[in-house]
Structures are given as structure tokens and as C-alpha cells.
Design an enzyme around this catalytic site. Structure first.
Site: not given
Ligand SMILES: NC(=O)C1=CN([C@@H]2O[C@H](COP(=O)(O)OP(=O)(O)OC[C@H]3O[C@@H](n4cnc5c(N)ncnc54)[C@H](O)[C@@H]3O)[C@@H](O)[C@H]2O)C=CC1
Ligand SMILES: C[C@H](CCCC(C)(C)O)[C@H]1CC[C@H]2[C@@H]3[C@H](O)CC4=CC(=O)CC[C@]4(C)[C@H]3CC[C@]12C
Length: 422
Positions: A216, A212
Site C-alpha cells: 500500500k 500488505y
Molecule cells: N477494510 C479496511 O479496513 C481498509 C481498507 N482499505 C483499502 O480500501 C480498499 C478497499 O478495501 P475493502 O473494501 O476493505 O476490501 P475488499 O476486499 O472488500 O474490496 C476490494 C475489492 O477489490 C477487488 N479486487 C481484488 N483484486 C482485484 C484485481 N486484481 N482486479 C480487480 N479487482 C480486484 C476485489 O474483488 C474486491 O471487490 C483497498 O484498497 C484497501 O487497501 C484501507 C484502509 C482500511
Molecule cells: C484482525 C485484527 C483483530 C484481531 C484481534 C486479536 C489479535 C485479538 O485476535 C484487526 C485489528 C486491527 C485490524 C486492521 C486495522 O484496522 C487496519 C487495517 C487497515 C487496512 O488497510 C486493511 C485492514 C486492516 C489491516 C485491519 C485488519 C484487521 C485487524 C488487523
């Protein structure tokens, strides 16, 4: 081509001044800006103001935005924020593998919303969606750190999907591309080095083994390298990347999973990570707001912002992953047991390794993907926090939601969950 373009499309242009007060707090509050320019222009009567307002609105509503991944956790917030906060929007295209039923409720709005079921790995689908868009916000991604998808699939979606988006911009003449990257492109690295209150220029040895963060990081490089490429028509492509830390807020699936886990354990969670390990978190509404602002400012500030990366930040406190979650889960009745981790780190490592082994052994039969694995343990157990004001300096970002607001909204969302649906 029409086969995958779904029906959710409508029109209805209303006076934009109805938007005033949609949110209580805004820094780039467009009606206020309009009022400022109103007094600057010296227009005195209400009639003149209304005329001017209508003329501005008609002229202003001209932009077409595309949000990939618009039905995901972050994507939905970006979509809603754009509809509330981008007055120049004429059409909003929402591209996702799976379309959400909530899109229906957007029908009442003044902007034409076009829902497109599509796959970013399919170049022709991406081209068709991008054609005619002014701005693309590429938030689609496969977010998997639990071993649910294969490394090849993660690469295909996150890297090839991003290549397809870039090429589609170049081929169709779309000039502005905002990429949702991640803090994970920097770290934590495999060596577990802390990143303590770092910024975009802090030196850090970014080494990725997990698919992952690796995907990214590759995708982010592609996006930044594409900045300045000539798009169809000869204008330069302007790109930039936003790097959220761990996002939280309404709709956060991992928070939901942890809440239900706590309920199953009789309202308790057991501390596994030392309270001293700080983990960066940012509220989803503020991440969405940053996307809206970047997309808005990219044209005017292309020279400054093009090819840049920005961490997403707000006023959320620096805490351990578990202590931070308790800010929301605590008021919903859960308790975090222990002031220190209940199990020694070596034992947690062993359990994480065992989970990875079980996942591998069971794969032919079922998908075993628990929260604890060697990678998630390493991430949760390594300090990674950001402290920066680059977004403020470059495009005037201030968080739209205070910590209090972010906390209250998230608590309300957890409270609204069905406690029996475990
Ligand atoms: N959740 C987090 O803590 C973080 C997320 N991100 C980034 O933010 C973005 C959004 O993440 P989230 O909303 O958390 O994830 P999410 O899984 O809720 O949203 C991702 C969306 O992309 C769509 N998707 C996946 N594969 C696809 C494909 N082949 N074609 C079209 N659509 C597709 C999914 O259906 C989903 O709706 C991602 O790029 C992720 O890497 C970055 C940092 C932290
Ligand atoms: C799932 C983890 C927590 C598990 C606790 C344990 C080990 C005691 O069971 C989450 C801890 C940190 C999270 C990640 C972090 O916030 C950064 C992220 C960035 C992204 O772009 C995608 C999500 C994630 C990798 C996020 C995922 C969950 C954790 C690993």
C-alpha cells in the site's frame, strides 16, 4: 475486448430534483445548492425554476466515473454514494474481479451503470475500462493480513495494479485519480510505536515488513509521484490518496467473522487487548462520502489537493479494537469477558507464532488463516489514532453520518445476519 464487458448497462435520465431528501443529512446537498443559486439569480416563478433545473440537469449529467474494486466492501458504498450524491454523473463504470449480484438493482437509476469484470493486473483490461473516464477512483486491492495470498500476489495486485491504473490514465487522457490508500502506509510500525491522535504531518517512523502495508505504501508513493504528469492531450494528471483507518459498517467481513466466532463461543468474546490501546476506526459511509467529495473537488482545487494525502476520519470514538466492536456486537447479544486481557501478552505472542507456524506447515494441504497472527496482534495492540481536519480545510469534508447513525446502521446490519449461519 467485449468479452469481459458485462451486460449491466442502461439509460434513463430523469429529473434530478427527485434526489432531494435521499439522505437526511448532507453538507454538500446539491439541490440545496441549486436553490441557493436560484435565489441568487433572482428567478421568481416555478416555471422558470423548472426550466432552469432541466437545462442544468441536461448539461450537468456529463461525467464518466470509474470505480475499481467497486464490488468490494468499501467499493459498493462508494458506488451507491456516487449514484445518490453526484448529480453530474452520466456513466458509472464498476470494475472488479468479481461482480456482485446487487449491481442488478442499480438498473432502476437514472445513471448509466456499466459493470466490467476485469483484473487490475492486466494492463489492457485497465486501459479499456479507463478510456473515456473523467475520474478514476482506484479502490481495488488485495486486503490480506492473514496470510491467505502470497506476498508476490499482494504486490502484483496492489502495486502493479496501481501502476496499470496510472499508466492507463496517462495513455487515455484521464485527468483525475483518487487512490484508496490506508492508515497502514504510516503504521503501526514494526517497533510498535504509538501514533496518538496524529495528523498527516505528524512525524512517524514508517517501517513495513508485512507485504500488505508495504504494497500500500509503494502504491501510494506511485500515485502521489504521478501527480502533474502530462496525460494524453497535454493536461496534467491530478492525483490524491485517502488513508482510511480501520473501516467498519455494513458489509464488513471481519466484523461478521468476529460475530460468528462469538456465537460459537456461547455469546462470549474474550478480551485479548488492553482497553487502553486506542485503534482508529471510521464508518464506511463516511469513507465513501470522502471519496465522492475528493473526486468532485479535485478539478476545482487541483493546485491545493493534487499530490496530497488525507486521513479518513469521522466522529467514531477512540477505543480499543475489541471495545469498539462491542458497540455493535453488544446490542446483538455478545458479551466481552474480562476488564483486562485474559491471557498475558507473551502467551498471546506465542499463540500467534504458533498459528503462523501451523499456517506454514499446513499450506500444502489446506489454508489455515486465523484472525490471530503476529502481525494482527501487533496492529491490534498498538495505539494508532488520527485527529485532523485537513479534509475539512481542503475540500469542505464533514462526516455525512454522525456516530449515532453509523452505530445504528451497523447494529441493524449485524442484527440482520443469520445467527444460524455460523
Ligand atoms: N477494510 C479496511 O479496513 C481498509 C481498507 N482499505 C483499502 O480500501 C480498499 C478497499 O478495501 P475493502 O473494501 O476493505 O476490501 P475488499 O476486499 O472488500 O474490496 C476490494 C475489492 O477489490 C477487488 N479486487 C481484488 N483484486 C482485484 C484485481 N486484481 N482486479 C480487480 N479487482 C480486484 C476485489 O474483488 C474486491 O471487490 C483497498 O484498497 C484497501 O487497501 C484501507 C484502509 C482500511
Ligand atoms: C484482525 C485484527 C483483530 C484481531 C484481534 C486479536 C489479535 C485479538 O485476535 C484487526 C485489528 C486491527 C485490524 C486492521 C486495522 O484496522 C487496519 C487495517 C487497515 C487496512 O488497510 C486493511 C485492514 C486492516 C489491516 C485491519 C485488519 C484487521 C485487524 C488487523
Amino acid at each position: 475486448m467485449e468479452g469481459w464487458r458485462l451486460v449491466c448497462s442502461w439509460n434513463g435520465h430523469e429529473g434530478r430534483s427527485k434526489r432531494k431528501g435521499d439522505y437526511d443529512e448532507s453538507l454538500a446537498d446539491w439541490p440545496r445548492k441549486q436553490e441557493d443559486s436560484l435565489s441568487a439569480a433572482g428567478l421568481s416563478s416555478l416555471g422558470q425554476w423548472l426550466q432552469q433545473d432541466m437545462a442544468d440537469s441536461a448539461q450537468a449529467q456529463k461525467l464518466v466515473y470509474l470505480v475499481t474494486g467497486g464490488c468490494g466492501f468499501l467499493g459498493e458504498h462508494v458506488v451507491r454514494m456516487l449514484l445518490q450524491r453526484e448529480p453530474r454523473l452520466r456513466e458509472l463504470r464498476i470494475f472488479d474481479l468479481q461482480l456482485g449480484p446487487w449491481l442488478e438493482e442499480l438498473k432502476t437509476g437514472p445513471v448509466q451503470v456499466t459493470a466490467i469484470q476485469g483484473d487490475v493486473t492486466q494492463a489492457h483490461e485497465v486501459i479499456a475500462a479507463v478510456a473515456g473516464a473523467h475520474v478514476v477512483i482506484h479502490a481495488a486491492g488485495l486486503v490480506d493480513v492473514f496470510g491467505r495470498a502470497s506476498p508476490e500476489t499482494i504486490h502484483e495486485v496492489n502495486v502493479q495494479g496501481t501502476k496499470n491504473v496510472i499508466e492507463a490514465c496517462v495513455q487515455t487522457g484521464t485527468q483525475f485519480l483518487v487512490y484508496t490508500s490506508s492508515m497502514e502506509v504510516v503504521g503501526p510500525n514494526v517497533k510498535g510505536h504509538p501514533f496518538y491522535r496524529g495528523n498527516e504531518d505528524t512525524p512517524y517512523e514508517a517501517v513495513h515488513r508485512h507485504p500488505y502495508p508495504h504494497s500500500k505504501a509503494l502504491a501510494e508513493q506511485l500515485v502521489l509521484k504521478a501527480n502533474g504528469r502530462k496525460v494524453r492531450g497535454g493536461l496534467p494528471l491530478v492525483t490524491c490518496a485517502l488513508r482510511p483507518t480501520g473501516i467498519y459498517g455494513e458489509g464488513h467481513q471481519i466484523m461478521r467473522d468476529i460475530y460468528y466466532q462469538g456465537l460459537r463461543l456461547g455469546g462470549r468474546l474474550f478480551r485479548a487487548i488492553p482497553a487502553s490501546v486506542e485503534h482508529g476506526r471510521v464508518y464506511v459511509g463516511n469513507v465513501a462520502w470522502m471519496h465522492v467529495l475528493v473526486a468532485r473537488e479535485l478539478e476545482q482545487r487541483a493546485a491545493l489537493m493534487g499530490g496530497q494525502v488525507y486521513f479518513c476520519y469521522d466522529e467514531s470514538p477512540y477505543k480499543s479494537y475489541e471495545d469498539f466492536n462491542m458497540e455493535f456486537l453488544g446490542p446483538c447479544g455478545l458479551r466481552l469477558v474480562g476488564t483486562h486481557p485474559l491471557l498475558p501478552y507473551w502467551l498471546l505472542m506465542l499463540l500467534a507464532a504458533l498459528n503462523a507456524l501451523l499456517q506454514w506447515l499446513l499450506r500444502p494441504l489446506l489454508l489455515y488463516a486465523p484472525l490471530l497472527n503476529p502481525y494482527t496482534l501487533a496492529v491490534a495492540n498498538t495505539t494508532f489514532t488520527v485527529s485532523t481536519n485537513k479534509a475539512q480545510r481542503h475540500f469542505g469534508y464533514e462526516p455525512l453520518f454522525s456516530w449515532e447513525d453509523s452505530r445504528t446502521r451497523t447494529i441493524r446490519w449485524v442484527q440482520a445476519m443469520d445467527g444460524s449461519a455460523q
